[in-house]
Design an enzyme around this catalytic site. Structure first.
Site, mmCIF file in Angstrom:
data_model
loop_
_atom_site.group_PDB
_atom_site.id
_atom_site.type_symbol
_atom_site.label_atom_id
_atom_site.label_comp_id
_atom_site.label_asym_id
_atom_site.label_seq_id
_atom_site.Cartn_x
_atom_site.Cartn_y
_atom_site.Cartn_z
ATOM 1 N N PHE A 196 10.746 4.857 8.161
ATOM 2 C CA PHE A 196 9.682 3.801 9.271
ATOM 3 C C PHE A 196 10.539 3.792 10.336
ATOM 4 C CE2 PHE A 196 6.456 0.822 10.409
ATOM 5 C CZ PHE A 196 5.420 1.289 9.917
ATOM 6 N N HIS A 212 10.975 0.039 1.329
ATOM 7 C CA HIS A 212 9.895 0.941 1.491
ATOM 8 C C HIS A 212 10.148 2.399 1.768
ATOM 9 C CE1 HIS A 212 7.358 -2.652 1.361
ATOM 10 N NE2 HIS A 212 8.514 -3.149 1.906
ATOM 11 N N HIS A 244 6.726 4.453 -2.740
ATOM 12 C CA HIS A 244 7.262 3.149 -2.971
ATOM 13 C C HIS A 244 5.873 2.315 -3.078
ATOM 14 C CE1 HIS A 244 6.372 2.954 1.300
ATOM 15 N NE2 HIS A 244 5.977 1.824 1.074
ATOM 16 N N ASP A 262 4.259 -1.621 -2.655
ATOM 17 C CA ASP A 262 4.186 -2.831 -1.842
ATOM 18 C C ASP A 262 4.046 -3.958 -2.869
ATOM 19 O OD1 ASP A 262 4.679 -1.318 0.417
ATOM 20 O OD2 ASP A 262 2.836 -1.540 1.179
ATOM 21 N N HIS A 317 5.058 -8.406 0.710
ATOM 22 C CA HIS A 317 5.507 -7.730 1.954
ATOM 23 C C HIS A 317 4.549 -8.076 3.036
ATOM 24 C CE1 HIS A 317 6.483 -4.367 4.359
ATOM 25 N NE2 HIS A 317 5.031 -3.679 4.171
ATOM 26 N N HIS A 335 -4.123 -3.526 4.288
ATOM 27 C CA HIS A 335 -3.150 -4.233 3.454
ATOM 28 C C HIS A 335 -3.844 -5.587 2.777
ATOM 29 C CE1 HIS A 335 0.175 -1.810 4.844
ATOM 30 N NE2 HIS A 335 0.891 -2.162 3.768
ATOM 31 N N GLU A 376 2.322 3.844 -2.000
ATOM 32 C CA GLU A 376 2.306 4.773 -0.617
ATOM 33 C C GLU A 376 3.617 5.754 -0.717
ATOM 34 O OE1 GLU A 376 1.197 0.956 2.327
ATOM 35 O OE2 GLU A 376 3.393 1.535 2.022
#
Length: 216
Positions: free
Chosen positions: A20, A50, A54, A56, A60, A161, A173
């Site tokens: 990311f 992440h 992974h 969440d 998070h 989310h 994800e």
């Protein structure tokens, strides 16, 4: 005797994998090596929680939310349905309404985003927050996606989310679903018991179930 085949749907963790933007990249290296005279090879890794495939934890995106070790393991073990929504770039409750969710509490969405762990996408398909209410009514408690996030990478509000969290739906994800046929599977995607953490990489695997023979 015929043995069932487990399918690995997790991204391989490699030093050249994408991460990311702005987050900590994955890196594995040897702290001690036998070739240098040590008694064993001992490795170390650094990474964002992440990284790759992974889960969440609510912490998070909610400072009062549960951390990863507080989540029950059975969220991530059990029957899951893979559905193909790759025909659209915008996934809404209306899109999902054409699928049968009876008897299922975990759903994995195969989207139009190609699986490419070494490239971070500039854009991803949109998951409209209205899917959260719809999935809650259907009894879904875990939503998995083959994208790095359920919200756009540049989102500040993280609306999807929060909508999923408000409906008691947990998030998995960065799955690898390009080669997975739609149908019902046994899922294992256990996070590590990282106390106080906002997420965890997982090794996600699927085992086809007999009823897949009847799935389109």
């Amino acid at each position: 005797m015929k043995h069932s085949q487990w399918i690995d749907i997790s991204q391989p963790l490699t030093n050249d994998m994408a991460h990311f933007p702005g987050d900590s990249p994955y890196n594995y290296s040897l702290t001690y090596a036998k070739k240098d005279g040590g008694p064993a090879n001992v490795g170390q890794m650094t990474a964002s929680l992440h990284t790759g495939t992974h889960v969440d934890a609510p912490f998070h995106y909610d400072s009062e939310g549960e951390t990863i070790e507080q989540l029950p393991p059975d969220l991530y073990i059990g029957q899951a349905k893979v559905i193909d929504v790759s025909h659209t770039e915008t996934i809404t409750a209306d899109v999902l309404s054409s699928f049968d969710f009876e008897g299922i509490s975990r759903v994995l969405l195969h989207t139009s985003l190609p699986n490419n762990p070494k490239h971070f996408p500039e854009e991803i398909p949109e998951l409209n927050p209205d899917i959260a209410d719809f999935l809650h009514v259907k009894g879904i408690k875990l939503l998995g996606v083959d994208m790095p996030s359920v919200d756009a990478p540049d989102s500040k509000e993280l609306a999807t989310h929060h909508a999923l969290h408000a409906n008691g739906i947990y998030i998995l994800e960065n799955l690898m679903l390009d080669g997975v046929h739609p149908g019902t599977y046994e899922l294992i995607a256990l996070p590590l018991a990282l106390h106080g953490a906002d997420g965890s990489p997982v090794r996600a695997v699927l085992k086809p179930l007999e009823e897949n023979r009847n799935e389109d």
